[in-house]
Write an enzyme that holds these catalytic residues in place. Structure first.
Site, PDB file in Angstrom:
ATOM      1  N   ASP A  43       0.464  -0.661   0.298  1.00 25.15           N
ATOM      2  CA  ASP A  43      -0.044  -0.340   0.077  1.00 25.15           C
ATOM      3  C   ASP A  43       1.043   1.139   0.087  1.00 25.15           C
ATOM      4  O   ASP A  43       2.064   1.173   0.379  1.00 25.15           O
ATOM      5  CB  ASP A  43      -0.719   0.379   1.069  1.00 25.15           C
ATOM      6  CG  ASP A  43      -2.306  -0.876   0.874  1.00 25.15           C
ATOM      7  OD1 ASP A  43      -2.402  -1.857   0.376  1.00 25.15           O
ATOM      8  OD2 ASP A  43      -2.855  -1.255   2.350  1.00 25.15           O
ATOM      9  N   SER A  72       8.185   3.496   4.993  1.00 30.34           N
ATOM     10  CA  SER A  72       9.300   4.032   4.226  1.00 30.34           C
ATOM     11  C   SER A  72       8.999   4.048   2.533  1.00 30.34           C
ATOM     12  O   SER A  72       7.667   4.192   2.683  1.00 30.34           O
ATOM     13  CB  SER A  72       9.810   3.205   4.504  1.00 30.34           C
ATOM     14  OG  SER A  72      11.600   3.465   4.198  1.00 30.34           O
ATOM     15  N   HIS A 121       5.124  -7.636  -1.030  1.00 29.05           N
ATOM     16  CA  HIS A 121       4.907  -8.743  -1.256  1.00 29.05           C
ATOM     17  C   HIS A 121       5.126  -8.768  -2.713  1.00 29.05           C
ATOM     18  O   HIS A 121       5.782  -7.872  -3.304  1.00 29.05           O
ATOM     19  CB  HIS A 121       3.578  -9.024  -1.627  1.00 29.05           C
ATOM     20  CG  HIS A 121       2.491  -8.870   0.093  1.00 29.05           C
ATOM     21  ND1 HIS A 121       2.083 -10.095   0.490  1.00 29.05           N
ATOM     22  CD2 HIS A 121       2.177  -7.400   0.754  1.00 29.05           C
ATOM     23  CE1 HIS A 121       1.622  -9.936   1.669  1.00 29.05           C
ATOM     24  NE2 HIS A 121       1.491  -8.449   2.021  1.00 29.05           N
TER      25      HIS A 121
END
Length: 269
Positions: free
Chosen positions: A74, A238, A135
């Protein structure tokens, strides 16, 4: 040691502290409210024993994976650009007007011939409110991991506008990957101020934000990861930089767009 590195270690210790449950629930709720976190896909505030557990929360239900190349996390798209060659190095933009050295960013994880036709470059910023796990964006093989010690400057837009070459200055882990479509791409996980750690599920020996390690490289053999499989997590927000050999992906995203892990961001050419 810089102040940002020291403060990040202290913040990491505090975030991992487990207060008594009623107090921890209040802290978690305050954090959720302050950053306006959408908890609809996650367990609720009282289920996390520390702030770090909340930061690194997993999805309560799995997401559907869309076609081709998906968002690995995200976040917000800060920049989409192409590499350019100047003074014997390849560069790209972290944000409009500010560049970083690709050669420095992905040191020891490339051969010159792999960059010569250019790269597509995408920068994804994960804010404190975002889901912090990352992912595999497609079926891939991880060829190597390169860890680079560095600063822990904040990577939000304010600091990117102030500091040139920020991504290449900060601590980072670069994964060199090969897709099933047989092209090379790099996933670069950039540390930032108050990021306690970056963790990688496939190799627990990769340790970040610690005094213990200097720069190191690890090569892997037959380390294959399926699309959507969890690679690891940040312990707070980050940045992930995606660099892909040109001519293999057609990105269909825009700058300042918010993205979600699992959503298509590029089609295979």
């Amino acid at each position: 040691m810089s102040f940002s590195n020291q403060s990040s270690r202290v913040f990491g210790l505090i975030a991992r502290f487990k207060f008594i449950k009623p107090l921890q629930t209040l802290i978690n709720k305050a954090y959720i409210k302050y950053f306006k976190i959408d908890m609809s896909e996650f367990k609720q505030a009282g289920d996390y024993e520390s702030l770090n557990a909340l930061f690194t929360r997993s999805l309560a239900t799995s997401r559907n994976l869309e076609n081709d190349f998906i968002a690995p996390c995200d976040g917000k798209i800060l920049q989409i650009s192409n590499s350019f060659f100047q003074k014997d190095e390849f560069f790209s933009f972290s944000i409009k007007g500010k560049v970083y050295s690709i050669n420095t960013l992905i040191r020891d994880s490339f051969e010159s011939k792999e960059l010569k036709n250019g790269l597509d470059c995408v920068n994804i910023y994960l804010s404190p409110k975002d889901y912090h796990r990352y992912h595999a964006p497609c079926d891939l093989e991880i060829l190597s991991a390169v860890y680079t010690r560095g600063k822990l400057y904040s990577v939000n837009e304010k600091y990117l506008k102030k500091i040139s070459n920020l991504y290449s200055e900060n601590e980072r882990v670069c994964l060199k990957c090969k897709s099933e479509n047989n092209f090379i791409f790099w996933l670069i996980f950039v540390g930032a101020q108050n990021v306690g750690k970056m963790r990688f599920n496939f190799d627990s020996s990769i340790q970040t934000n610690t005094k213990k390690y200097n720069n190191f490289s690890t090569k892997y053999h037959n380390l294959k990861i399926k699309k959507g499989e969890e690679l690891g997590n940040f312990e707070l927000g980050s940045t992930i930089v995606i660099l892909s050999q040109k001519g293999f992906l057609n990105f269909n995203i825009q700058e300042n767009q918010n993205i979600k892990f699992g959503k298509n961001i590029a089609n295979f050419i």
